[in-house]
Motif scaffolding. Structure first.
Motif, PDB file in Angstrom:
ATOM      1  N   GLN A 143       1.069  -1.222   0.096  1.00 59.42           N
ATOM      2  CA  GLN A 143      -0.047  -0.064  -0.062  1.00 59.42           C
ATOM      3  C   GLN A 143       1.058   1.156   0.048  1.00 59.42           C
ATOM      4  N   ALA A 144       1.934   1.095   0.412  1.00 58.60           N
ATOM      5  CA  ALA A 144       3.096   2.067   0.335  1.00 58.60           C
ATOM      6  C   ALA A 144       3.854   2.553  -0.799  1.00 58.60           C
ATOM      7  N   HIS A 145       3.457   1.605  -2.067  1.00 63.44           N
ATOM      8  CA  HIS A 145       4.000   1.717  -3.342  1.00 63.44           C
ATOM      9  C   HIS A 145       5.440   1.282  -3.242  1.00 63.44           C
ATOM     10  N   THR A 146       5.713   0.126  -2.510  1.00 61.41           N
ATOM     11  CA  THR A 146       7.146  -0.538  -2.323  1.00 61.41           C
ATOM     12  C   THR A 146       6.972  -1.897  -2.750  1.00 61.41           C
ATOM     13  N   LEU A 147       7.991  -2.318  -3.167  1.00 57.86           N
ATOM     14  CA  LEU A 147       8.102  -3.556  -3.739  1.00 57.86           C
ATOM     15  C   LEU A 147       8.597  -4.543  -2.520  1.00 57.86           C
ATOM     16  N   SER A 148       7.603  -5.660  -2.121  1.00 57.79           N
ATOM     17  CA  SER A 148       7.942  -6.586  -1.129  1.00 57.79           C
ATOM     18  C   SER A 148       8.084  -7.976  -1.837  1.00 57.79           C
ATOM     19  N   VAL A 149       9.370  -8.607  -1.435  1.00 59.83           N
ATOM     20  CA  VAL A 149       9.361  -9.980  -2.006  1.00 59.83           C
ATOM     21  C   VAL A 149       9.622 -10.744  -0.936  1.00 59.83           C
ATOM     22  N   GLY A 150       9.101 -11.921  -0.908  1.00 59.66           N
ATOM     23  CA  GLY A 150       9.271 -12.870   0.338  1.00 59.66           C
ATOM     24  C   GLY A 150       9.322 -14.364  -0.198  1.00 59.66           C
ATOM     25  N   GLN A 151       9.965 -14.997   0.904  1.00 59.10           N
ATOM     26  CA  GLN A 151      10.174 -16.241   0.564  1.00 59.10           C
ATOM     27  C   GLN A 151      10.124 -17.210   1.815  1.00 59.10           C
ATOM     28  N   ILE A 152       9.920 -18.419   1.902  1.00 61.94           N
ATOM     29  CA  ILE A 152       9.487 -19.193   3.138  1.00 61.94           C
ATOM     30  C   ILE A 152      11.147 -19.486   3.817  1.00 61.94           C
ATOM     31  N   ASP A 153      10.960 -19.448   5.237  1.00 60.47           N
ATOM     32  CA  ASP A 153      12.356 -19.436   6.103  1.00 60.47           C
ATOM     33  C   ASP A 153      12.462 -20.969   6.195  1.00 60.47           C
ATOM     34  N   THR A 154      13.434 -21.570   5.468  1.00 59.83           N
ATOM     35  CA  THR A 154      13.584 -23.107   5.654  1.00 59.83           C
ATOM     36  C   THR A 154      14.454 -23.434   6.859  1.00 59.83           C
ATOM     37  N   THR A 155      14.864 -22.495   7.558  1.00 61.07           N
ATOM     38  CA  THR A 155      15.435 -22.773   8.883  1.00 61.07           C
ATOM     39  C   THR A 155      14.579 -22.926   9.831  1.00 61.07           C
ATOM     40  N   LEU A 156      13.294 -22.568   9.935  1.00 59.63           N
ATOM     41  CA  LEU A 156      12.114 -22.670  10.856  1.00 59.63           C
ATOM     42  C   LEU A 156      12.068 -24.232  11.059  1.00 59.63           C
ATOM     43  N   PRO A 157      11.549 -24.497  12.300  1.00 62.38           N
ATOM     44  CA  PRO A 157      11.060 -26.101  12.638  1.00 62.38           C
ATOM     45  C   PRO A 157       9.810 -26.258  11.626  1.00 62.38           C
ATOM     46  N   ALA A 158       9.581 -27.481  11.453  1.00 61.15           N
ATOM     47  CA  ALA A 158       8.545 -27.729  10.396  1.00 61.15           C
ATOM     48  C   ALA A 158       7.139 -27.550  11.123  1.00 61.15           C
ATOM     49  N   ASP A 159       7.016 -27.739  12.330  1.00 60.20           N
ATOM     50  CA  ASP A 159       5.699 -27.231  13.209  1.00 60.20           C
ATOM     51  C   ASP A 159       5.590 -25.834  13.762  1.00 60.20           C
ATOM     52  N   SER A 160       6.301 -24.765  12.887  1.00 63.20           N
ATOM     53  CA  SER A 160       6.448 -23.512  13.582  1.00 63.20           C
ATOM     54  C   SER A 160       5.129 -22.804  13.165  1.00 63.20           C
ATOM     55  N   ASP A 161       4.507 -23.149  11.965  1.00 68.37           N
ATOM     56  CA  ASP A 161       3.480 -22.303  11.616  1.00 68.37           C
ATOM     57  C   ASP A 161       2.276 -22.113  12.643  1.00 68.37           C
ATOM     58  N   ALA A 162       2.050 -22.977  13.460  1.00 67.12           N
ATOM     59  CA  ALA A 162       0.914 -22.953  14.441  1.00 67.12           C
ATOM     60  C   ALA A 162       1.396 -21.745  15.577  1.00 67.12           C
ATOM     61  N   LEU A 163       2.428 -21.497  15.814  1.00 66.52           N
ATOM     62  CA  LEU A 163       2.910 -20.570  16.772  1.00 66.52           C
ATOM     63  C   LEU A 163       3.227 -19.293  15.989  1.00 66.52           C
ATOM     64  N   LEU A 164       3.307 -19.061  14.890  1.00 64.66           N
ATOM     65  CA  LEU A 164       3.541 -17.624  14.275  1.00 64.66           C
ATOM     66  C   LEU A 164       2.175 -16.972  13.681  1.00 64.66           C
ATOM     67  N   LEU A 165       2.260 -15.723  13.615  1.00 64.97           N
ATOM     68  CA  LEU A 165       1.260 -14.889  12.894  1.00 64.97           C
ATOM     69  C   LEU A 165       1.230 -15.137  11.519  1.00 64.97           C
ATOM     70  N   PRO A 166       0.168 -14.781  10.810  1.00 61.31           N
ATOM     71  CA  PRO A 166       0.165 -14.858   9.489  1.00 61.31           C
ATOM     72  C   PRO A 166       1.472 -14.419   8.726  1.00 61.31           C
ATOM     73  N   LEU A 167       2.017 -15.185   7.672  1.00 63.05           N
ATOM     74  CA  LEU A 167       2.902 -14.911   6.826  1.00 63.05           C
ATOM     75  C   LEU A 167       4.267 -14.621   7.533  1.00 63.05           C
ATOM     76  N   GLN A 168       4.174 -14.850   8.980  1.00 57.37           N
ATOM     77  CA  GLN A 168       5.347 -14.768   9.626  1.00 57.37           C
ATOM     78  C   GLN A 168       6.626 -15.965   9.514  1.00 57.37           C
ATOM     79  N   GLN A 169       6.403 -16.981   8.997  1.00 61.55           N
ATOM     80  CA  GLN A 169       7.280 -17.966   8.516  1.00 61.55           C
ATOM     81  C   GLN A 169       8.052 -17.592   7.457  1.00 61.55           C
ATOM     82  N   ASN A 170       7.535 -16.490   6.781  1.00 64.64           N
ATOM     83  CA  ASN A 170       8.308 -15.841   5.663  1.00 64.64           C
ATOM     84  C   ASN A 170       9.299 -14.905   5.882  1.00 64.64           C
TER      85      ASN A 170
END
Length: 381
Positions: A143-170
């Motif tokens: 919304q600020a007219h900037t470019l945002s590039v993201g990718q999954i953090d492969t170093t996080l534990p496999a079950d970390s999604d349940a403990l993180l906020l939306p998109l925070q695993q990226n």
């Protein structure tokens, strides 16, 4: 008889000349018609084939280029997913964002951003940004007219999604247009998330009716004290000093101690009554940090220095990664201070994921003096 034949010759000659002129005139007419048809075809071709007109301006070149011929794609394993015109990202000048998807299980993404420059009065494509091999990658215009590039953090534990906020695993990297080129930006929010893409996702959840704890500046400051300062909930005393439409100030105190933290909060994403609050500053009086180097990504070992009201107690540094989890330090995290209050130190760490948003917390908790705390953000390389 001979005389009569001689009298007829001029007339016959005139007839022959007329017969010779007729085919020549027909050839000229046909040639003119052919020229008119060719001119019409050229005019129509320029209208129906924009690529022929693309050399007229940068805008037409950006819009009419066949990017499948420009970007190298592996036909068996890749496909061009999108071509998006993003003039707002490049200060209003014509630009195109190209996404190339990988068809493997890793769903890798390649991102290219083209602008146009004029060379010898002709527009020429100019590749100004490229990232390749982004695992489960994503790219967005904020919304600020900037470019945002993201990718999954492969170093996080496999079950970390349940403990993180939306998109925070990226891991998200935000780029803004400055002085004619793209530069990585530090998101001004310190908490509850460290990137604009995550912040916009949280705001979307709030707008869709999700109950979140960051709709109020007091609750946001209190939750930060628990998550980052590790203060027990019962020990936190939060006082709202003032609150405007988009900015508020909260004073945090830890009961039974002598520490005060002034917290500034802003509605960074949505400036109305439904906008969530983000901590943009948190520090105690009597402590400063030299942040001039933090304009660029920082590599290990990280050199830090600042000033503090002189104390004999130890000063400790803590690093948080993009998920707000602490980053293990390889050596003692204590900082050294002289009698005038100048402190400095070196933090050595293994940054498993490059160019990620992070936080730095400086604290000192003396028993018989006022405690100090300073929180800021940076990018770790």
């Amino acid at each position: 008889m001979q005389k009569k034949q001689q009298e007829l010759r001029p007339e016959m000659a005139h007839t022959v000349r007329r017969r010779r002129w007729r085919p020549r005139l027909l050839i000229v007419v046909l040639a003119l018609l052919a020229l008119l048809a060719a001119a019409h075809f050229i005019a129509v071709s320029h209208l129906s084939h924009p690529s022929l007109a693309s050399t007229q301006s940068c805008a037409s070149l950006i819009h009419n280029t066949d990017y499948t011929q420009i970007v190298q794609i592996q036909p068996r394993t890749q496909r061009m997913a999108a071509v998006q015109f993003v003039n707002e990202v490049t200060g209003g000048q014509p630009s195109a964002l190209i996404q190339v998807e990988d068809l493997s299980s890793q769903q890798k993404l390649d991102v290219y951003l083209y602008t146009c420059t004029r060379q010898q009065s002709k527009p020429v494509l100019n590749l100004i940004f490229k990232q390749q091999g982004l695992i489960k990658g994503m790219v967005d215009i904020t919304q600020a007219h900037t470019l945002s590039v993201g990718q999954i953090d492969t170093t996080l534990p496999a079950d970390s999604d349940a403990l993180l906020l939306p998109l925070q695993q990226n891991v998200f990297q935000e780029y803004g247009w400055q002085n004619g080129s793209l530069h990585q930006l530090v998101f001004p929010g310190l908490y509850p998330v460290t990137s604009r893409s995550e912040a916009e996702a949280l705001q979307d959840e709030a707008n869709n009716g999700q109950s979140l704890p960051w709709t109020d500046p007091l609750s946001t400051a209190r939750q930060m004290a628990q998550d980052l300062f590790q203060w027990p909930s019962k020990a936190i005393q939060a006082t709202l000093k003032d609150k405007g439409t988009n900015e508020a100030h909260v004073l945090l105190e830890k009961k039974d101690t002598r520490i005060e933290v002034a917290v500034t909060l802003d509605r960074l994403i949505q400036a109305n009554s439904k906008g969530l609050w983000w901590v943009t500053n948190a520090q105690s009086p009597g402590i400063t940090l030299d942040q001039t180097q933090f304009n660029n990504p920082q590599s290990s070992p990280l050199q830090i220095q600042g000033t503090i009201i002189p104390t004999h107690e130890k000063i400790t540094a803590t690093l948080f990664n993009h998920t707000l989890s602490t980053i293990p330090l390889q050596h003692n995290s204590d900082l050294q201070a002289d009698s005038a209050g100048h402190f400095s130190g070196t933090l050595t760490y293994d940054n498993l994921f490059p160019d990620q948003p992070a936080l730095l917390l400086i604290t000192t908790y003396p028993r018989d003096e006022d405690a100090r705390l300073f929180l800021t953000n940076l990018i770790l390389n």
